[in-house]
Design an enzyme around this catalytic site. Structure first.
Site, PDB file in Angstrom:
ATOM      1  N   ASN A 127       0.847  -1.200   0.000  1.00  0.00           N
ATOM      2  CA  ASN A 127       0.000   0.000   0.000  1.00  0.00           C
ATOM      3  C   ASN A 127       0.881   1.247   0.000  1.00  0.00           C
ATOM      4  OD1 ASN A 127       0.990   0.334   2.603  1.00  0.00           O
ATOM      5  ND2 ASN A 127      -0.868  -0.407   3.594  1.00  0.00           N
ATOM      6  N   GLN A 180      -7.869  -5.820 -14.600  1.00  0.00           N
ATOM      7  CA  GLN A 180      -6.991  -4.782 -14.065  1.00  0.00           C
ATOM      8  C   GLN A 180      -7.692  -3.996 -12.970  1.00  0.00           C
ATOM      9  OE1 GLN A 180      -3.791  -4.621 -15.128  1.00  0.00           O
ATOM     10  NE2 GLN A 180      -3.776  -3.536 -13.193  1.00  0.00           N
ATOM     11  N   HIS A 212      -8.144  -4.803  -9.047  1.00  0.00           N
ATOM     12  CA  HIS A 212      -7.033  -4.791  -8.087  1.00  0.00           C
ATOM     13  C   HIS A 212      -7.277  -3.867  -6.902  1.00  0.00           C
ATOM     14  CE1 HIS A 212      -3.916  -7.449  -9.489  1.00  0.00           C
ATOM     15  NE2 HIS A 212      -4.072  -7.026 -10.716  1.00  0.00           N
ATOM     16  N   GLU A 221       2.211  -0.410 -18.083  1.00  0.00           N
ATOM     17  CA  GLU A 221       2.758  -1.566 -17.355  1.00  0.00           C
ATOM     18  C   GLU A 221       2.430  -2.847 -18.132  1.00  0.00           C
ATOM     19  OE1 GLU A 221       0.717  -2.201 -13.694  1.00  0.00           O
ATOM     20  OE2 GLU A 221       2.132  -3.710 -12.975  1.00  0.00           O
ATOM     21  N   HIS A 222       1.137  -3.030 -18.457  1.00  0.00           N
ATOM     22  CA  HIS A 222       0.690  -4.159 -19.272  1.00  0.00           C
ATOM     23  C   HIS A 222       0.133  -3.610 -20.578  1.00  0.00           C
ATOM     24  CE1 HIS A 222      -0.014  -5.345 -14.993  1.00  0.00           C
ATOM     25  NE2 HIS A 222       0.643  -6.426 -15.375  1.00  0.00           N
ATOM     26  N   ASP A 246       0.227 -12.764 -15.392  1.00  0.00           N
ATOM     27  CA  ASP A 246       0.153 -12.485 -13.955  1.00  0.00           C
ATOM     28  C   ASP A 246       0.490 -13.727 -13.139  1.00  0.00           C
ATOM     29  OD1 ASP A 246      -0.586  -9.873 -14.322  1.00  0.00           O
ATOM     30  OD2 ASP A 246      -2.732 -10.241 -14.099  1.00  0.00           O
ATOM     31  N   GLU A 292      43.378  14.863 -18.117  1.00  0.00           N
ATOM     32  CA  GLU A 292      42.389  15.103 -17.048  1.00  0.00           C
ATOM     33  C   GLU A 292      43.067  15.657 -15.793  1.00  0.00           C
ATOM     34  OE1 GLU A 292      39.692  11.849 -16.249  1.00  0.00           O
ATOM     35  OE2 GLU A 292      38.600  12.200 -18.104  1.00  0.00           O
ATOM     36  N   HIS A 300      47.013   8.968 -11.506  1.00  0.00           N
ATOM     37  CA  HIS A 300      46.459   7.916 -12.368  1.00  0.00           C
ATOM     38  C   HIS A 300      47.505   7.500 -13.409  1.00  0.00           C
ATOM     39  CE1 HIS A 300      42.636   8.968 -10.584  1.00  0.00           C
ATOM     40  NE2 HIS A 300      41.999   8.057 -11.295  1.00  0.00           N
TER      41      HIS A 300
END
Lengths: 426, 426
Positions: free
Chosen positions: B210, B256, B259, B323-324, B357, B411, B416
């Site tokens: 949630n 869907q 849900h 999403e789908h 799913d 650089e 280095h």
């Protein structure tokens, strides 16, 4: 100069590996205000920050072709050749990461597959500041191109002298970035996250930066824009036994420490002799460095850990989860096989971190601050989404129907069940 | 019942595809307090929240073997078989995502490779609430096992009846999860991020929840724990032409919408007739649903978009970034080739979302809320880090030395450069 821990007991490790905290509420408020201002006022807000903090005379966000041509002339031929060679190796290594589409028939009539598709719009950030990080352009733009990202933009600030460093302009142009904008700091991140009149909104933002940039990336990430990874100060761990060379170790530690005041180098060894010789070598080499001040400040954050047991070394190495891990040990295979947490691993006495920083082909954008426990470095993956596809025939749906119906019913999701049942009633 | 947009002009699209905002400062403060309390007080804080909000009689965070044995007895044989079949398909699809180690010799004497290593400690969250989402356990635990994550823990709350739903316990045990803890909400996320006396700290947290859970995941992510992806209400887009079946479309939209109150279903079609018939079918099917209230609330967030031009349909489809995404069109290949932004794509009239799913093998943890523009769904990748390794011989270092030295110097990173030079002086 550097703290030494001689066979620290396990219950002290958590504290030893903890990086300095970077929580800062004041910084967060400052950056939030910048983000909101850019979101609301676009280019006008950007020019305000640029003219206030960076360059009072800057008039435009965009680059003139003449500036790129002039940069091209300023870059020495041998640097151009080095950039070309590094780009080739980076392209070779990242191109090999392409994944062919592989169709899985999980049951008769049910085909499932994944396809990698480039993120449409990506934003690259290259800081100004003390060193012109043109190598980072190669590390980000080349995989973005292999991924076939459609829009690749780059933001970088002008220096106080009113110019972007020619190596940055040259490299960006060399790798084919068409959209370069002259803005830095949190405001650049805001521009790429929200879009302005001039700068397009992007879906994912990459690149290093100071604490303002880092905070801005965290905050835009929280509100929906993807970022490469969380950031922290750069670091190296060197695991060394008596076969290691203290001068090489010292050189690798200093190449980490010269990045800034907050870098960290950790030497993990079973040899007090190696530890002592490394300290001597550090003192010698430090004096010769133009960035001695940074390096010596970062050495104060650095540590030498003596652990006599190999299995304790392995555990400590994984607990630290180094961004860069150099294995200068006789039995490299054993250590390599037991690496669980690290960003990038350099094996043996002839693999200094700086070859990976520039030119061997691996990416140098890596998880630091212990994030290597859960995050990977930047790779081709970072620039694509892997979308799943599935196609069922009528027969395929029949084969799987009962399984889906029973599970949907048990989850009390009747409409999920019905989406299958209704198709088979026909 | 559902809003219809007839050939909306392009400049209105951004507004149409915008999902309801989920910013909420009060929620953030509440959740921050929970996180801080759990971080400071561990199990004691967890039991406080559990006894205050969930179940005043709960005494323990852990599961007794007897509870698992009892759950095993409560699950019907046919559900066990369905779970087994789904698990097999999920294992098949995700096992195929393993990447062999591929050694690239970018130059003579320079070998670079990547190795996937399972994230050592991962936490899975399964909500209680209105439907027992045992299928999500399959979707998360199976790839975690294929990745060889060493510690896989699961948190899920007891119901008001003092029990975890037997399907959740059965499935967790079936896939071999040994550490199940009875705690839900933001406090469960806090426990997995920071660790308590009973619940181990993990490095990456997965699973739905949630608004409290979602906020907790965002906040722990900001402070260093990785999460699967940012979350939002679930959604489906169905692209349909005259070859589609309105009853199937309605069934998919309702699956869907059942849900929760905040789901969204979008029908994108060039056929007014399909649109109208779908509305009729929605009205018919809605009445028969046990979760009619959720479905009818979510239909109020839902939309039918009529676009006559195929190229506009493609653009709108990618702008929405579902999403789908269900493609119920004659020319599926054309649409499939042009998908840029989607979580998971279902092709043709016999590929309802509910097969993905539960059981076809693809993962159902997917980017929603438009995040599909930058994020992939959960896959084997989500449970591994890809660590780069490199080994150079003396000859390899000689071959690349000049390139590295020139770039490091440009650089202004002298140390280095020195890390290479010092090795070749020997």
């Amino acid at each position: 100069m550097i703290a030494i821990f001689n066979n620290p007991s396990r219950n002290t490790w958590a504290e030893i590996v903890t990086r300095p905290s970077i929580e800062n509420n004041e910084l967060e408020t400052t950056v939030k205000n910048i983000l909101e201002n850019v979101k609301a006022n676009g280019d006008k807000a950007l020019m305000h920050y640029i003219n206030t903090f960076d360059n009072p005379n800057q008039k435009s966000l965009t680059i003139e072709t003449a500036e790129i041509e002039s940069a091209e002339k300023e870059i020495a031929t041998e640097l151009k050749e080095a950039i070309k060679k590094a780009a080739e190796n980076i392209r070779t290594f990242h191109s090999a990461q392409k994944e062919p589409v592989q169709v899985i028939e999980s049951m008769q009539g049910i085909k499932c597959w994944r396809k990698s598709i480039g993120i449409e719009k990506v934003g690259l950030y290259i800081p100004g500041g003390t060193a012109p990080l043109f190598s980072t352009i190669l590390m980000l733009a080349i995989p973005a191109q292999i991924a076939e990202c459609k829009e690749i933009i780059l933001c970088t600030p002008e220096g106080k002298n009113g110019k972007i460093h020619p190596a940055i302009l040259y490299t960006a142009n060399y790798v084919g970035i068409k959209k370069i904008y002259k803005v830095g700091g949190a405001q650049a991140i805001a521009a790429m996250a929200f879009g302005t009149e001039t700068i397009p909104k992007t879906y994912k933002i990459f690149g290093p930066g100071n604490q303002y940039v880092t905070m801005a990336k965290m905050l835009v990430n929280k509100s929906g824009t993807a970022i490469d990874m969380p950031a922290g100060p750069s670091e190296v761990m060197i695991v060394a036994d008596k076969t290691a060379n203290p001068e090489f170790i010292a050189a690798d530690m200093l190449s980490q420490c010269e990045h800034g005041n907050d870098s960290q180098a950790v030497l993990l060894t079973d040899s007090l002799e190696i530890a002592n010789k490394t300290i001597t070598a550090l003192e010698m080499q430090l004096k010769a460095l133009p960035r001695e001040m940074f390096a010596s400040n970062s050495l104060k954050n650095s540590k030498i850990i003596i652990l006599n047991s190999i299995s304790e070394q392995i555990d400590f190495m994984n607990e630290y989860a180094a961004e860069h891990l150099i294995l200068s040990v006789e039995n490299t295979d054993y250590f390599v096989d037991n690496v669980i947490n690290a960003g990038s691993v350099f094996i043996g006495n002839y693999s200094p971190e700086s070859v990976g920083d520039y030119a061997s082909g691996t990416n140098h954008t890596l998880p630091t601050n212990g994030y290597a426990k859960a995050y990977s470095g930047v790779s081709l993956d970072s620039f694509v989404k892997k979308i799943t596809f599935q196609h069922l025939t009528h027969e395929g749906l029949e084969n799987i129907a009962k399984t889906v119906e029973i599970m949907a019913e048990a989850e009390q999701l009747e409409a999920h069940k019905n989406a299958v049942s209704i198709r088979l009633k026909k």
